[in-house]
Design an enzyme around this catalytic site. Structure first.
Site, PDB file in Angstrom:
ATOM      1  N   GLY A  30     -13.485  -3.488  -6.003  1.00  0.00           N
ATOM      2  CA  GLY A  30     -14.751  -2.788  -5.800  1.00  0.00           C
ATOM      3  C   GLY A  30     -15.355  -2.288  -7.102  1.00  0.00           C
ATOM      4  N   ASN A  78     -15.111 -17.112 -13.981  1.00  0.00           N
ATOM      5  CA  ASN A  78     -14.091 -17.040 -12.932  1.00  0.00           C
ATOM      6  C   ASN A  78     -14.045 -15.652 -12.323  1.00  0.00           C
ATOM      7  OD1 ASN A  78     -13.146 -15.886 -15.291  1.00  0.00           O
ATOM      8  ND2 ASN A  78     -11.043 -16.584 -15.034  1.00  0.00           N
ATOM      9  N   GLY A 112     -16.804 -11.965 -11.409  1.00  0.00           N
ATOM     10  CA  GLY A 112     -18.193 -11.623 -11.096  1.00  0.00           C
ATOM     11  C   GLY A 112     -18.302 -10.477 -10.127  1.00  0.00           C
ATOM     12  N   GLN A 122     -11.838  -9.209 -13.350  1.00  0.00           N
ATOM     13  CA  GLN A 122     -10.503  -9.371 -12.761  1.00  0.00           C
ATOM     14  C   GLN A 122      -9.791  -8.020 -12.655  1.00  0.00           C
ATOM     15  OE1 GLN A 122     -10.801 -11.784 -15.713  1.00  0.00           O
ATOM     16  NE2 GLN A 122     -11.534 -13.459 -14.461  1.00  0.00           N
TER      17      GLN A 122
END
Length: 263
Positions: A15, A38, A40, A224
């Site tokens: 989140g 990879n 976003g 990530q």
């Protein structure tokens, strides 16, 4: 003055996008410091959904957004995001979106190698996204990477592509049993990208530090999560960059003393 780093403490999808979007209201600049497309964030603004893989989400609030040197960038994906945002009335001009001259480019052979390796490994594959992120960071570490600065010099760029592609094609053909790529096609494709992206390219370390020294508030947007950090994560099932808070300084070109808070 508050310069804040936002990081995830799991494997991503905690989140962070919501927190970044909330804090960006009071920021002057939002900086992405590692990873590639990879990752976003998905934002919903007045019932309208926006998905950004490379451009910091602060762009929706008219903030100065920066893609740092620690990011690896697929120019095709970046231009697709720029065009998509422009079509919806979001300003992504050079004043609003800056790209570090030291950021590395994801090249077609990175994606080709990524896909071919996963296929070659079969049941033992890592499970990459196939977007060339890992191979791009590999070339960066072995000093064979191509950076945005190289787009400023077409002859240098072409020479680097031709030299690197000889090795990549040998590896693709003779080890991975995959199709090879044509250097001229890559050079032509990336020269077209350069025409549109070069106005955004600058020394972002100077831009960020000037903003901090003038009393601006900078938000550093991680991608990530900690468990995907290449050093501190669940290796080998990790991403190819450092996702922890300390990476913000290296990936954006600021000293640790400039950071006032980590969320």
């Amino acid at each position: 003055m508050a310069n804040v780093i936002i990081v995830g403490t799991q494997w991503g999808d905690e989140g962070k996008g919501k927190i970044v979007d909330l804090l960006a209201e009071n920021a002057d600049m939002v900086v992405r410091f590692q990873g590639g497309n990879n990752a976003g964030h998905t934002m919903v603004v007045q019932g309208e959904q926006f998905i950004c893989h490379l451009i910091p989400s602060g762009i929706l609030q008219g903030k100065t957004c920066v893609i740092g040197n620690g990011v690896v960038v697929d120019p095709a994906v970046l231009l697709k995001e720029i065009d998509g945002l422009n079509a919806r009335g979001v300003d992504t001009g050079p004043d609003n979106l800056k790209i570090c001259e030291k950021a590395h480019l994801i090249m077609p052979y990175h994606q080709k190698v990524d896909h071919a390796r996963e296929k070659f490994k079969g049941d033992k594959k890592i499970g990459t996204t196939g977007r060339g992120i890992g191979p791009a960071y590999e070339d960066k570490a072995t000093r064979r990477g191509i950076r945005f600065a190289d787009l400023l010099e077409p002859e240098v760029f072409a020479e680097k592509v031709e030299t690197i592609l000889d090795e990549k094609n040998f590896y693709l053909k003779n080890y991975l049993s995959s199709e090879t790529l044509d250097a001229n096609n890559i050079i032509e494709e990336y020269q077209a990208y350069a025409q549109r992206l070069v106005p955004h390219v600058t020394n972002i370390s100077i831009a960020i530090n000037e903003a901090i020294q003038s009393g601006g508030q900078v938000l550093f947007e991680g991608a990530q999560g900690t468990h995907l950090d290449i050093d501190h994560g669940t290796y080998p099932f990790v991403t190819s960059s450092n996702t922890v808070a300390g990476s913000a300084c290296c990936g954006a070109g600021v000293g640790p003393a400039a950071i006032t808070h980590v969320t």
